[in-house]
Design an enzyme around this catalytic site. Structure first.
Site, PDB file in Angstrom:
ATOM      1  N   LYS A   1      40.782  54.034  42.351  1.00  0.00           N
ATOM      2  CA  LYS A   1      41.517  54.451  41.153  1.00  0.00           C
ATOM      3  C   LYS A   1      41.097  55.869  40.745  1.00  0.00           C
ATOM      4  CE  LYS A   1      42.034  49.673  39.778  1.00  0.00           C
ATOM      5  NZ  LYS A   1      41.562  48.518  39.000  1.00  0.00           N
TER       6      LYS A   1
ATOM      7  N   GLN B   1      37.900  46.551  34.253  1.00  0.00           N
ATOM      8  CA  GLN B   1      37.910  46.062  35.639  1.00  0.00           C
ATOM      9  C   GLN B   1      37.397  44.618  35.671  1.00  0.00           C
ATOM     10  OE1 GLN B   1      39.070  47.767  38.438  1.00  0.00           O
ATOM     11  NE2 GLN B   1      38.767  45.798  39.452  1.00  0.00           N
TER      12      GLN B   1
ATOM     13  N   ASP C   1      46.998  48.251  32.343  1.00  0.00           N
ATOM     14  CA  ASP C   1      46.948  47.159  33.313  1.00  0.00           C
ATOM     15  C   ASP C   1      47.930  46.040  32.953  1.00  0.00           C
ATOM     16  OD1 ASP C   1      45.554  47.251  35.659  1.00  0.00           O
ATOM     17  OD2 ASP C   1      43.644  46.595  34.828  1.00  0.00           O
TER      18      ASP C   1
END
Ligand code: NDP
Length: 283
Positions: free
Chosen positions: A52, A96, A119
Site C-alpha cells: 500500500k 490493517q 476501506d
C-alpha cells in the site's frame, strides 16, 4: 482453456489514471494523505502495508504509518483513530487487520469517520452499500467488479456464487454482485455439499483461505472464476483457493494468484483515497 484475467495490468492502468488525478489535486495545493494503523506484529500485514505504501508513493499520495504495540488497549486505539479523524491533513484512515484478539475490530472500524473510511468497513459504509448508495466500497470486492467490467463480462442476470462470508470479502462481494443484478448465492463452512452450488455458478468468487480447495469438478464449464485466496502450497509457493492448473481447463476466465485480485485491492484503495480527498475538498 481459460483467458487469464490480468489484474496486475488493469491495476497498473487504474494507478496511472489516479496518478494524473493526484497531479491535478497537487496543482490545486491539495495533497491526499493516507494514515495506516497497524497493531502488533503480523508478517502478512507488513507485506500488505508495504504494498500500500509503494502504491501511495507511485501515485503521489502521502503515506503515514502508525505502528502500535501488541499490548495496545482499546482506549489507546480509539484515541489514535479520533486524532486522525480530526486531523485535516489526513484524508483516509485505514486499520490493517488482523489486530490482537482482545481488541474489538468492529468497534475500531465504527470509530473511523465515514468520510475517511477508505476501506469501506465502517457500518455506515456497509449500510450504504446494502442500500445501493454511493459509498466507499471495500477494496477487494470493488476491485473484482472493476476487473469483470474491464474484461467486458456482463454481471446482470448471471448466477453468481461467493464462497466465504467474511465481513471484508465475502459479504461485500455478495452485495456488489447483487447491486449489479446478479442472482447471488453465498456459501460458507457450514454449507452442505458445496459443489452442488459452485457447479451452478456462471461467476464463482472464492475467498476462504484454503490452498487449491476448488477443483475442476466443482466448476461449471465456461464459468468465470475469481480467486481471492492468498495461501502457500506444500512447497511454500504462493497460491490461491482455486486449483488454477486444473480449473483453467474448464473456466472461460480465471484470475491467477498472484497477479489477479491482489493488485486490484491495492488499486481500489488508491481509488478510494483519491475519492475521499476530492469529496472532502468538495471537488
Ligand atoms: P476469513 O478467514 O475471514 O473467512 C473465510 C471464509 O471462508 C469464512 O466465511 C468461512 O466460513 C469460509 N470457509 C472456510 N472453509 C470453508 C469451506 N471448506 N467451505 C466453504 N467455506 C469455507 O478469510 P478472508 O475473507 O479474510 O480471506 C479469505 C482469503 O482471501 C484468504 O486467503 C486471504 O488471505 C485472502 N484475501 C485476499 C485479498 C486480496 O487482496 N487478494 C484480500 C483479503 C483476503 P465460516 O464463516 O462458516 O467460518
Amino acid at each position: 482453456m481459460s483467458e487469464v484475467i490480468d489484474g496486475k495490468l488493469v491495476a497498473q492502468h487504474i494507478r496511472q489514471k489516479l496518478k494524473n488525478d493526484v497531479e491535478k489535486l497537487r496543482e490545486n495545493g491539495i495533497v491526499p494523505k493516507l494514515a495506516v494503523i497497524m497493531v502488533g506484529d503480523n508478517e502478512s500485514s507488513k507485506i500488505y502495508v508495504r504494498n500500500k505504501s509503494i502504491a501511495c508513493k507511485e501515485i503521489g499520495v502521502e503515506y503515514k504509518e502508525y505502528l502500535l504495540p501488541e499490548k495496545t488497549n482499546m482506549k489507546e486505539l480509539l484515541e489514535l483513530i479520533d486524532e486522525l479523524n480530526n486531523d485535516k491533513s489526513v484524508n483516509g484512515v485505514l486499520l490493517q487487520s488482523p489486530i490482537p484478539k482482545d481488541l474489538d475490530i468492529n468497534e475500531a472500524f465504527k470509530a473511523i469517520a465515514p468520510e475517511k473510511d477508505v476501506d469501506g468497513f465502517n457500518p455506515c459504509s456497509v449500510g450504504k452499500l446494502c442500500l445501493g448508495q454511493d459509498t466507499f466500497i471495500s477494496c477487494t470486492p470493488y476491485g473484482i467488479i472493476k476487473l469483470l467490467e474491464e474484461y467486458g463480462i456482463d454481471i446482470e442476470g448471471k448466477d453468481a456464487v461467493v464462497v466465504g462470508r467474511s465481513n471484508i470479502v465475502g459479504k461485500p462481494m455478495m452485495q456488489c454482485l447483487l447491486n449489479k443484478n446478479a442472482t447471488v448465492t453465498i456459501c460458507h463452512s457450514k454449507t452442505v455439499k458445496l459443489e452442488r452450488l459452485t457447479k451452478k455458478a456462471d461467476i464463482l468468487v472464492v475467498a476462504i483461505g484454503k490452498p487449491k480447495f476448488i477443483t475442476k469438478e466443482m466448476v461449471k464449464e465456461n464459468a468465470i472464476v475469481i480467486d481471492v485466496g492468498i495461501n502457500r502450497d506444500e512447497n511454500g509457493k504462493i497460491c490461491g483457493d482455486v486449483d488454477f492448473d486444473e480449473v483453467s481447463k474448464v473456466a472461460s476466465y480465471i484470475t491467477p494468484v498472484p497477479g489477479g485480485v491482489g493488485p486490484m485491492t491495492v488499486a481500489m484503495l488508491m481509488n478510494n483515497i483519491v475519492k475521499a480527498t476530492k469529496l472532502q475538498n468538495k471537488m
